[in-house]
Design an enzyme around this catalytic site. Sequence first.
Site, PDB file in Angstrom:
ATOM      1  N   GLU A 108     -24.536 -27.806  25.574  1.00  0.00           N
ATOM      2  CA  GLU A 108     -23.509 -27.259  26.466  1.00  0.00           C
ATOM      3  C   GLU A 108     -23.777 -25.773  26.651  1.00  0.00           C
ATOM      4  O   GLU A 108     -23.508 -24.971  25.758  1.00  0.00           O
ATOM      5  CB  GLU A 108     -22.110 -27.482  25.881  1.00  0.00           C
ATOM      6  CG  GLU A 108     -21.022 -27.027  26.837  1.00  0.00           C
ATOM      7  CD  GLU A 108     -19.680 -26.757  26.171  1.00  0.00           C
ATOM      8  OE1 GLU A 108     -18.680 -26.769  26.872  1.00  0.00           O
ATOM      9  OE2 GLU A 108     -19.653 -26.523  24.948  1.00  0.00           O
ATOM     10  N   ASP A 122     -22.335 -29.566  21.495  1.00  0.00           N
ATOM     11  CA  ASP A 122     -21.225 -28.719  21.937  1.00  0.00           C
ATOM     12  C   ASP A 122     -21.548 -27.236  21.706  1.00  0.00           C
ATOM     13  O   ASP A 122     -22.297 -26.897  20.790  1.00  0.00           O
ATOM     14  CB  ASP A 122     -19.990 -29.107  21.114  1.00  0.00           C
ATOM     15  CG  ASP A 122     -18.732 -28.431  21.596  1.00  0.00           C
ATOM     16  OD1 ASP A 122     -18.410 -28.577  22.778  1.00  0.00           O
ATOM     17  OD2 ASP A 122     -18.070 -27.763  20.773  1.00  0.00           O
TER      18      ASP A 122
END
Length: 618
Positions: free
Chosen positions: A361, A332
Amino acid sequence: MKRALMILMAAVGLLTGHSQAAPTAKVDKVAPTFWWAGMKNPELQILLHGNNIASSQVSIDSEDVILKEVVLQENPNYVILYLDLSQARPQTFHILLKEGKKTTSVAYELKQRTRKGEEVQGFTASDVLYLIMPDRFANGDPSNDVVPGMLESKVDRSEQYARHGGDIKGIADHLDYLQDLGITAIWLNPAQENDMKEGSYHGYAITDYYQIDRRLGSNEEFRQLTEQAHAKGLKMVMDMIFNHCGSENYLFKDKPSLDWFNFRSSYVQTSYKTASVQDTHAADYERRIATDGWFTESMPDFNQRNRHVARYLIQSSLWWVEYAGINGIRQDTHPYADFDFMSQWCQEVLNEYPNFNIVGETWLNSNVLVSFWQKDSKLAAPRNSHLPTVMDFPLNALMNMAFDEETTEWAGGLYRLYDYLTQDFVYADPMNLLTFLDNHDTARFYKKDEDTRNLNRYKQALTFLLTTRGIPQIYYGTEILMAADKSEGDGMLRRDFPGGWAGDTANCFTAQGRTALQNEAFDFTRRLLQWRKGNEVIAKGNLKHFSIFSGTYVYERSYQGRSVVVMMNGTDAEQTLDLTPFQEVLPRREAVDFFTGKTVQLEQNVVLQPRQTLLLSF
Ligand code: CA
């Protein structure tokens, strides 16, 4: 039995000391909970938490485990050990905390490894990932919906930001559905514990890095899910978050030292403007606020420049790979964390598991910015992220426009896709880009239910996604035309999969439960995914494409003498395509179209109906 019990009691007496006058030091958290002998990196950090344990003298009782270093923190409730395991055999040894005459013993297990690092196979362009938000897919076990003692103690399916009760059992119950659909890997939004007061159904506020959230299931259930998925030919990708944790994490509530979190553990909001990391003109303020600012006040920002924090996070990821045998990690908010630390992390994971894959990400708006984050990027040199896979957010945005517009030779529609792919030289490895029409943070590919009547839009987009370069990812429910716009709230992008809950009016896991339109979308998706599965031309093939002729985008994937040619009409008009420019990708004068099953003559021209796509194999 009796004899064993007496020996056990004697052992307990020995280990806890003979003085009954005062309670001994109590260790309530041990991280990692256990480890393995024989890992490539012989160092192990063990983080102990317990009331005032720092005043103890620390030793261990093993012959082949070496205690290298004992580190104390500002907070006396922590002791950090660094061990050398280079000679260690599988065993259970004891960490002894001695305070005066009292000794507390913590048993610590070094397990036998059950897999070789090389055997862990990562996801590749041969795979299609299917992204699931565990709370929202299927509720296989209503008994775990509410776990006594956890801070959010209710489910409410009518509330978009509340927990809905989905779980690991619900996913395990539908592995056949996923296998039949034709995806080959599951990516779960974080399943780690999020024991927050509210709004943590999405999983991005981790409160224990070594524990699956009990409302989703147990660690063992997750390990078994991965094993069951493997048995069906499905890989497992786990979501991790190193940039921040949830504010209810014990590491934040009772922080070891103020420098475990950025801005000395006081809340300063990130700007979210992470382009400043690679911006040669960026002010120091911009860089610092982007990467050291907190994601939200309830998501404090880890200081990964603290070596103890770095080791804690790296080990937590290795632990899940070794424990559960996962095939990949989705990291993330990758650019929000410390660049050098994240680079080090990627190297360490790939050192232990050379065939593993990690996707970060990288939510940035241009290919230049995204490419910077990929391993061996020329634009980042001499720095190197060592991150194998990055997310193609720019292509995501273009795909959400391209199939709605009229395509011309110089602008709009499919020209956008052609134009973008002409710039792929910016990427160190274009095949290792995660490509997607939507995910849990974006508007769904169809923003409104009424838009789904234009199914050609989906058919063309999915065909492009599954035949161009990259590693495609499909978001759960897209195959049954679930629609939502971000303006409705993020929770609406993550609606429950119909049929995942007992008593749902429709069960979209079955053909009978789907509408005719949903079945048309599902069957199209299934057929294309099953065709792609094991197709080396798509998984490994070179991409060659042409600029737009007659509103049509033509490209070829080729591998070892075989090829696939796609001809996509990006207009609402019938097009007569002159085949003269395409001779180098048309080895024969006819080919069968995958979609219609009809033989297409490839002489002078091909006539394409409005928005028709031909998929020709040679
Ligand atoms: Ca449940």
